[in-house]
Design a protein around this motif. Structure first.
Motif, PDB file in Angstrom:
ATOM      1  N   UNK A  73     146.400 127.594  11.203  1.00 56.33           N
ATOM      2  CA  UNK A  73     145.095 128.161  10.864  1.00 56.33           C
ATOM      3  C   UNK A  73     144.468 128.822  12.083  1.00 56.33           C
ATOM      4  N   UNK A  74     144.622 128.204  13.235  1.00 60.67           N
ATOM      5  CA  UNK A  74     144.053 128.777  14.462  1.00 60.67           C
ATOM      6  C   UNK A  74     144.695 130.120  14.785  1.00 60.67           C
ATOM      7  N   UNK A  75     146.018 130.204  14.640  1.00 62.88           N
ATOM      8  CA  UNK A  75     146.692 131.479  14.903  1.00 62.88           C
ATOM      9  C   UNK A  75     146.300 132.536  13.882  1.00 62.88           C
ATOM     10  N   UNK A  76     146.105 132.118  12.654  1.00 63.03           N
ATOM     11  CA  UNK A  76     145.833 133.076  11.587  1.00 63.03           C
ATOM     12  C   UNK A  76     144.419 133.639  11.671  1.00 63.03           C
ATOM     13  N   UNK A  77     143.457 132.813  12.017  1.00 64.66           N
ATOM     14  CA  UNK A  77     142.049 133.210  11.985  1.00 64.66           C
ATOM     15  C   UNK A  77     141.457 133.460  13.361  1.00 64.66           C
ATOM     16  N   UNK A 133     136.868 129.272   5.237  1.00 58.18           N
ATOM     17  CA  UNK A 133     137.019 130.226   6.327  1.00 58.18           C
ATOM     18  C   UNK A 133     137.170 131.604   5.698  1.00 58.18           C
ATOM     19  N   UNK A 134     136.308 132.527   6.092  1.00 60.16           N
ATOM     20  CA  UNK A 134     136.301 133.874   5.542  1.00 60.16           C
ATOM     21  C   UNK A 134     136.745 134.839   6.628  1.00 60.16           C
ATOM     22  N   UNK A 180     152.086 135.309   0.930  1.00 59.65           N
ATOM     23  CA  UNK A 180     152.558 134.198   1.737  1.00 59.65           C
ATOM     24  C   UNK A 180     151.697 133.962   2.952  1.00 59.65           C
ATOM     25  N   UNK A 181     151.749 132.754   3.482  1.00 62.16           N
ATOM     26  CA  UNK A 181     150.830 132.365   4.545  1.00 62.16           C
ATOM     27  C   UNK A 181     151.146 133.035   5.864  1.00 62.16           C
ATOM     28  N   UNK A 182     152.338 133.569   6.044  1.00 58.73           N
ATOM     29  CA  UNK A 182     152.677 134.186   7.318  1.00 58.73           C
ATOM     30  C   UNK A 182     152.114 135.585   7.461  1.00 58.73           C
ATOM     31  N   UNK A 183     151.542 136.156   6.404  1.00 60.24           N
ATOM     32  CA  UNK A 183     151.058 137.525   6.468  1.00 60.24           C
ATOM     33  C   UNK A 183     149.636 137.544   7.004  1.00 60.24           C
ATOM     34  N   UNK A 184     149.382 138.341   8.046  1.00 59.14           N
ATOM     35  CA  UNK A 184     148.021 138.587   8.494  1.00 59.14           C
ATOM     36  C   UNK A 184     147.850 139.995   9.011  1.00 59.14           C
ATOM     37  N   UNK A 185     148.870 140.499   9.713  1.00 56.24           N
ATOM     38  CA  UNK A 185     148.712 141.786  10.371  1.00 56.24           C
ATOM     39  C   UNK A 185     148.446 142.907   9.380  1.00 56.24           C
ATOM     40  N   UNK A 186     149.086 142.836   8.184  1.00 50.82           N
ATOM     41  CA  UNK A 186     148.932 143.936   7.248  1.00 50.82           C
ATOM     42  C   UNK A 186     147.930 143.641   6.153  1.00 50.82           C
ATOM     43  N   UNK A 187     147.105 142.590   6.333  1.00 56.92           N
ATOM     44  CA  UNK A 187     146.165 142.231   5.275  1.00 56.92           C
ATOM     45  C   UNK A 187     144.946 143.135   5.276  1.00 56.92           C
ATOM     46  N   UNK A 188     144.768 143.937   6.308  1.00 55.40           N
ATOM     47  CA  UNK A 188     143.589 144.779   6.398  1.00 55.40           C
ATOM     48  C   UNK A 188     143.917 146.252   6.177  1.00 55.40           C
ATOM     49  N   UNK A 189     145.001 146.543   5.421  1.00 54.17           N
ATOM     50  CA  UNK A 189     145.339 147.925   5.130  1.00 54.17           C
ATOM     51  C   UNK A 189     144.248 148.559   4.289  1.00 54.17           C
ATOM     52  N   UNK A 190     143.964 149.789   4.587  1.00 50.45           N
ATOM     53  CA  UNK A 190     143.002 150.535   3.792  1.00 50.45           C
ATOM     54  C   UNK A 190     141.576 150.407   4.267  1.00 50.45           C
ATOM     55  N   UNK A 191     141.317 149.612   5.332  1.00 50.62           N
ATOM     56  CA  UNK A 191     139.943 149.431   5.788  1.00 50.62           C
ATOM     57  C   UNK A 191     139.407 150.722   6.388  1.00 50.62           C
ATOM     58  N   UNK A 204     146.599 134.949  21.670  1.00 48.58           N
ATOM     59  CA  UNK A 204     146.316 135.516  20.359  1.00 48.58           C
ATOM     60  C   UNK A 204     147.563 136.212  19.845  1.00 48.58           C
ATOM     61  N   UNK A 205     148.475 135.455  19.195  1.00 45.12           N
ATOM     62  CA  UNK A 205     149.743 136.044  18.777  1.00 45.12           C
ATOM     63  C   UNK A 205     149.616 137.088  17.697  1.00 45.12           C
ATOM     64  N   UNK A 206     148.546 137.053  16.915  1.00 41.80           N
ATOM     65  CA  UNK A 206     148.418 138.021  15.836  1.00 41.80           C
ATOM     66  C   UNK A 206     148.050 139.388  16.384  1.00 41.80           C
TER      67      UNK A 206
END
Length: 397
Positions: free
Chosen positions: A69-73, A110-111, A160-171, A337-339
């Motif tokens: 969770x720490x790495x993701x957020x 967590x938002x 899946x839980x490993x996805x974060x980098x591409x979750x903000x496409x289209x912003x 910050x690995x992400x």
């Protein structure tokens, strides 16, 4: 002369192995090995189920530990302790660089810019909130896509839980000014839709409990007025204790909202989408500037090879040291910050925050928070009035 008395002889205890055939005895059992050791080790890792709702409103339960969770957020461990159900923390709305921490009554979430993580989603009291949140996120997704015109929809990634980098496409397509509905009203950012749902659920829960106690208080006071008895007096005192307890909870939510409204910097921290867009713009500008500098450096190096060899040698040594420092700094950033969305220094973070603070109007968020501040303030005033009324009745007897 002391008489000799014969003490009765006790027969020697026979061992079980003397009377039974060793092959006929059942094998010994050990209760200490009933629970395997790896099970306790697994529980100690802090892996918990989280309900993940993405930008499209789709939900999925994932198992994740504290470090994941720490790495993701990008949240530190001290912020995650606020959500620990085993610890008692006051109501909190905490804005960080990439996430908002919500601890309001039964809502622990967590938002991020396009995700919501709920810790206690299996709690029956949270189920109505989850359904309402999912409904609003789906509506927000369709409203956003409807205003994007003929642009192609962003490619969906697995939830899946490993996805974060591409979750903000289209912003970036949304622009700095945001989107608007067909009627001209502005579409709130994703994080504000989730935040408003959390505030509404918590404030409505407190208001409902307060109304229930008010309905119990009036008949109890009437009975005490008509007939003074120990039973009626004890009943009123119990209601007063419950009113005092819920008053404290409402006061904490009201104070947290008031704290946010009094500090524009704290409200700016809640604009996750704006910060992400600003970061992407800064990264793009920095990348273009670095490419231009590299071209200029190459041309300067080619021109000065024949004329100033000593200076070239000195410049090469300096450049080599700078390259080593840059490599070390990059390694530190990647380690902390690995992400991909979090690889920027504190200077970059403060610069981004400063740029947003100058150009951002927090009016829409202020109106959102003000509405729930008024609601909790009204609930608090009603509770205070009933407590004073009960105190007056009790003091008169």
């Amino acid at each position: 002369m002391r008489s000799m008395t014969s003490r009765p002889q006790t027969p020697p205890l026979s061992k079980p192995e003397d009377d039974q055939d060793p092959m006929a005895r059942p094998p010994p059992t050990s209760t200490s090995l009933a629970v395997p050791f790896p099970t306790s080790r697994k529980k100690a890792t802090g892996v918990r189920p989280w309900l993940l709702l993405d930008s499209t409103g789709q939900a999925q339960v994932v198992e994740a530990g504290k470090h994941a969770i720490m790495r993701r957020t990008g949240l530190p461990a001290r912020d995650l302790r606020i959500l620990d159900p085993l610890l008692s923390y006051p109501s909190t709305v905490l804005g960080r660089e990439r996430a908002i921490v919500i601890n309001l009554e039964h809502i622990k979430a967590i938002i991020t810019a396009q995700e919501v993580l709920l810790l206690n989603s299996r709690d029956p009291s949270v189920t109505p909130f989850v359904e309402e949140l999912q409904r609003r996120l789906i509506f927000h997704y369709h409203a956003t896509k409807a205003q994007e015109g003929n642009g192609s929809s962003p490619q969906k990634s697995p939830i899946g839980f490993s996805r974060f980098e591409d979750c903000n496409e289209g912003i970036q397509a949304e622009g700095k000014q945001g989107l608007e509905n067909r009627d001209g009203s502005k579409v709130l950012p994703y994080e504000f839709v989730a935040l408003e749902t959390c505030l509404e659920a918590a404030c409505n829960c407190l208001e409902s409990e307060a109304k229930t106690l008010e309905q119990e208080a009036h008949p109890a006071l009437d009975k005490l007025t008509s007939k003074i008895s120990t039973l009626n007096l004890e009943r009123v005192r119990q209601i007063k204790s419950r009113l005092v307890a819920i008053t404290g909870r409402v006061q904490k939510v009201r104070d947290e909202l008031e704290h946010l409204l009094d500090d524009d910097e704290d409200m700016v921290e809640l604009y996750l989408t704006e910060k992400l867009v600003q970061q992407q713009l800064d990264d793009s500008s920095t990348s273009s500037l670095n490419e231009g500098n590299d071209i200029d450096d190459d041309e300067l190096q080619a021109d000065s090879d024949d004329s100033i060899p000593a200076e070239v040698s000195l410049g090469a040594r300096t450049s080599h040291k700078d390259d080593i420092n840059n490599i070390d700094n990059e390694h530190d950033h990647q380690f902390t910050a690995p992400n991909g969305l979090g690889r920027y220094s504190n200077t970059h973070t403060s610069t981004t925050r400063s740029a947003i603070s100058k150009n951002l109007n927090v009016g829409e968020l202020e109106m959102l928070l003000e509405a729930y501040f008024v609601q909790t303030d009204g609930t608090l005033n009603k509770l205070s009035t009933h407590i004073k009324l009960i105190c007056c009745h009790c003091n008169s007897f």
